[in-house]
Write a protein that holds these residues in place. Sequence first.
Motif, PDB file in Angstrom:
ATOM      1  N   PRO A 140     -28.299 -15.281  45.297  1.00 25.44           N
ATOM      2  CA  PRO A 140     -27.057 -14.570  45.018  1.00 25.44           C
ATOM      3  C   PRO A 140     -26.999 -13.166  45.628  1.00 25.44           C
ATOM      4  O   PRO A 140     -25.939 -12.694  46.012  1.00 25.44           O
ATOM      5  CB  PRO A 140     -27.000 -14.481  43.499  1.00 25.44           C
ATOM      6  N   ASP A 141     -28.140 -12.498  45.710  1.00 25.09           N
ATOM      7  CA  ASP A 141     -28.170 -11.168  46.319  1.00 25.09           C
ATOM      8  C   ASP A 141     -27.830 -11.238  47.804  1.00 25.09           C
ATOM      9  O   ASP A 141     -27.066 -10.422  48.321  1.00 25.09           O
ATOM     10  CB  ASP A 141     -29.542 -10.516  46.120  1.00 25.09           C
ATOM     11  N   LEU A 142     -28.398 -12.234  48.488  1.00 28.58           N
ATOM     12  CA  LEU A 142     -28.092 -12.428  49.909  1.00 28.58           C
ATOM     13  C   LEU A 142     -26.621 -12.786  50.094  1.00 28.58           C
ATOM     14  O   LEU A 142     -25.946 -12.273  50.992  1.00 28.58           O
ATOM     15  CB  LEU A 142     -28.987 -13.526  50.507  1.00 28.58           C
ATOM     16  N   ALA A 143     -26.118 -13.653  49.241  1.00 28.61           N
ATOM     17  CA  ALA A 143     -24.707 -14.043  49.318  1.00 28.61           C
ATOM     18  C   ALA A 143     -23.804 -12.823  49.135  1.00 28.61           C
ATOM     19  O   ALA A 143     -22.817 -12.661  49.861  1.00 28.61           O
ATOM     20  CB  ALA A 143     -24.395 -15.098  48.255  1.00 28.61           C
ATOM     21  N   THR A 144     -24.145 -11.956  48.197  1.00 30.86           N
ATOM     22  CA  THR A 144     -23.361 -10.747  47.963  1.00 30.86           C
ATOM     23  C   THR A 144     -23.423  -9.825  49.176  1.00 30.86           C
ATOM     24  O   THR A 144     -22.411  -9.249  49.582  1.00 30.86           O
ATOM     25  CB  THR A 144     -23.852 -10.001  46.706  1.00 30.86           C
ATOM     26  N   ALA A 145     -24.597  -9.702  49.774  1.00 30.29           N
ATOM     27  CA  ALA A 145     -24.749  -8.836  50.952  1.00 30.29           C
ATOM     28  C   ALA A 145     -23.903  -9.355  52.120  1.00 30.29           C
ATOM     29  O   ALA A 145     -23.221  -8.572  52.795  1.00 30.29           O
ATOM     30  CB  ALA A 145     -26.217  -8.743  51.348  1.00 30.29           C
ATOM     31  N   ILE A 146     -23.925 -10.662  52.346  1.00 28.14           N
ATOM     32  CA  ILE A 146     -23.125 -11.243  53.433  1.00 28.14           C
ATOM     33  C   ILE A 146     -21.648 -11.034  53.164  1.00 28.14           C
ATOM     34  O   ILE A 146     -20.879 -10.610  54.043  1.00 28.14           O
ATOM     35  CB  ILE A 146     -23.466 -12.734  53.624  1.00 28.14           C
ATOM     36  N   ARG A 147     -21.212 -11.322  51.946  1.00 29.57           N
ATOM     37  CA  ARG A 147     -19.815 -11.141  51.548  1.00 29.57           C
ATOM     38  C   ARG A 147     -19.387  -9.693  51.737  1.00 29.57           C
ATOM     39  O   ARG A 147     -18.299  -9.398  52.207  1.00 29.57           O
ATOM     40  CB  ARG A 147     -19.645 -11.566  50.088  1.00 29.57           C
ATOM     41  N   THR A 148     -20.272  -8.765  51.390  1.00 24.80           N
ATOM     42  CA  THR A 148     -19.959  -7.348  51.497  1.00 24.80           C
ATOM     43  C   THR A 148     -19.779  -6.920  52.948  1.00 24.80           C
ATOM     44  O   THR A 148     -18.892  -6.116  53.252  1.00 24.80           O
ATOM     45  CB  THR A 148     -21.055  -6.517  50.803  1.00 24.80           C
ATOM     46  N   VAL A 149     -20.594  -7.444  53.842  1.00 23.46           N
ATOM     47  CA  VAL A 149     -20.448  -7.119  55.267  1.00 23.46           C
ATOM     48  C   VAL A 149     -19.095  -7.602  55.780  1.00 23.46           C
ATOM     49  O   VAL A 149     -18.409  -6.892  56.525  1.00 23.46           O
ATOM     50  CB  VAL A 149     -21.605  -7.725  56.098  1.00 23.46           C
ATOM     51  N   VAL A 150     -18.695  -8.801  55.381  1.00 27.02           N
ATOM     52  CA  VAL A 150     -17.390  -9.327  55.795  1.00 27.02           C
ATOM     53  C   VAL A 150     -16.275  -8.421  55.274  1.00 27.02           C
ATOM     54  O   VAL A 150     -15.352  -8.046  56.024  1.00 27.02           O
ATOM     55  CB  VAL A 150     -17.202 -10.782  55.305  1.00 27.02           C
ATOM     56  N   ILE A 151     -16.353  -8.047  54.001  1.00 28.30           N
ATOM     57  CA  ILE A 151     -15.344  -7.160  53.416  1.00 28.30           C
ATOM     58  C   ILE A 151     -15.343  -5.808  54.135  1.00 28.30           C
ATOM     59  O   ILE A 151     -14.289  -5.238  54.412  1.00 28.30           O
ATOM     60  CB  ILE A 151     -15.576  -6.977  51.909  1.00 28.30           C
ATOM     61  N   LEU A 152     -16.525  -5.302  54.427  1.00 25.66           N
ATOM     62  CA  LEU A 152     -16.659  -4.025  55.127  1.00 25.66           C
ATOM     63  C   LEU A 152     -15.930  -4.065  56.467  1.00 25.66           C
ATOM     64  O   LEU A 152     -15.153  -3.163  56.788  1.00 25.66           O
ATOM     65  CB  LEU A 152     -18.141  -3.699  55.320  1.00 25.66           C
ATOM     66  N   LEU A 153     -16.155  -5.123  57.228  1.00 28.47           N
ATOM     67  CA  LEU A 153     -15.507  -5.254  58.539  1.00 28.47           C
ATOM     68  C   LEU A 153     -13.985  -5.372  58.410  1.00 28.47           C
ATOM     69  O   LEU A 153     -13.240  -4.725  59.151  1.00 28.47           O
ATOM     70  CB  LEU A 153     -16.079  -6.460  59.286  1.00 28.47           C
ATOM     71  N   ILE A 154     -13.536  -6.174  57.467  1.00 26.63           N
ATOM     72  CA  ILE A 154     -12.087  -6.336  57.268  1.00 26.63           C
ATOM     73  C   ILE A 154     -11.461  -5.020  56.800  1.00 26.63           C
ATOM     74  O   ILE A 154     -10.434  -4.578  57.346  1.00 26.63           O
ATOM     75  CB  ILE A 154     -11.794  -7.469  56.250  1.00 26.63           C
ATOM     76  N   ALA A 155     -12.067  -4.374  55.811  1.00 25.63           N
ATOM     77  CA  ALA A 155     -11.506  -3.140  55.251  1.00 25.63           C
ATOM     78  C   ALA A 155     -11.438  -2.037  56.306  1.00 25.63           C
ATOM     79  O   ALA A 155     -10.411  -1.368  56.460  1.00 25.63           O
ATOM     80  CB  ALA A 155     -12.312  -2.685  54.034  1.00 25.63           C
ATOM     81  N   TRP A 156     -12.538  -1.834  57.054  1.00 26.74           N
ATOM     82  CA  TRP A 156     -12.527  -0.793  58.076  1.00 26.74           C
ATOM     83  C   TRP A 156     -11.609  -1.158  59.228  1.00 26.74           C
ATOM     84  O   TRP A 156     -10.992  -0.273  59.842  1.00 26.74           O
ATOM     85  CB  TRP A 156     -13.935  -0.482  58.564  1.00 26.74           C
TER      86      TRP A 156
END
Length: 137
Positions: free
Chosen positions: A29-45
Amino acid sequence: MWWTYALLSAVFAALTAIFAKIGIKNVNPDLATAIRTVVILLIAWGIVLFKGSGRQAHDLTQQNWTFLLLFGCATGLSWIFYFKALQLGEVSQVAPVDKLSVAIAIILSAIFLGEPLTIKTVLGAGLIIGGTFVLIF
């Protein structure tokens, strides 16, 4: 107009539960959260850069920064626990229990923000809490 965005949020939140359940199979779950966060980071920025709203960052106060950082921490922890719950449970149980956050937010908004508790909000929160217990037990 706010309800249109709220409805879109609900639709995408529902999709995240389905996508997450399929995507986290045999994934930490930690890895899944990290991957999800990178995707959100790219979309948000990407959105910030496209709209040119990054220039407003220098206008943020210390209070803005503090609570935005706390918001990020709460979001990250929420998703780590959500992914773990999805690994162990059914989407049809986990997603509604996760939405208990609506009732908790109503209560906390009254306590910390002084928002009014109307009969409608109390009844709605009560129904959410009751429905959550039906699903848990």
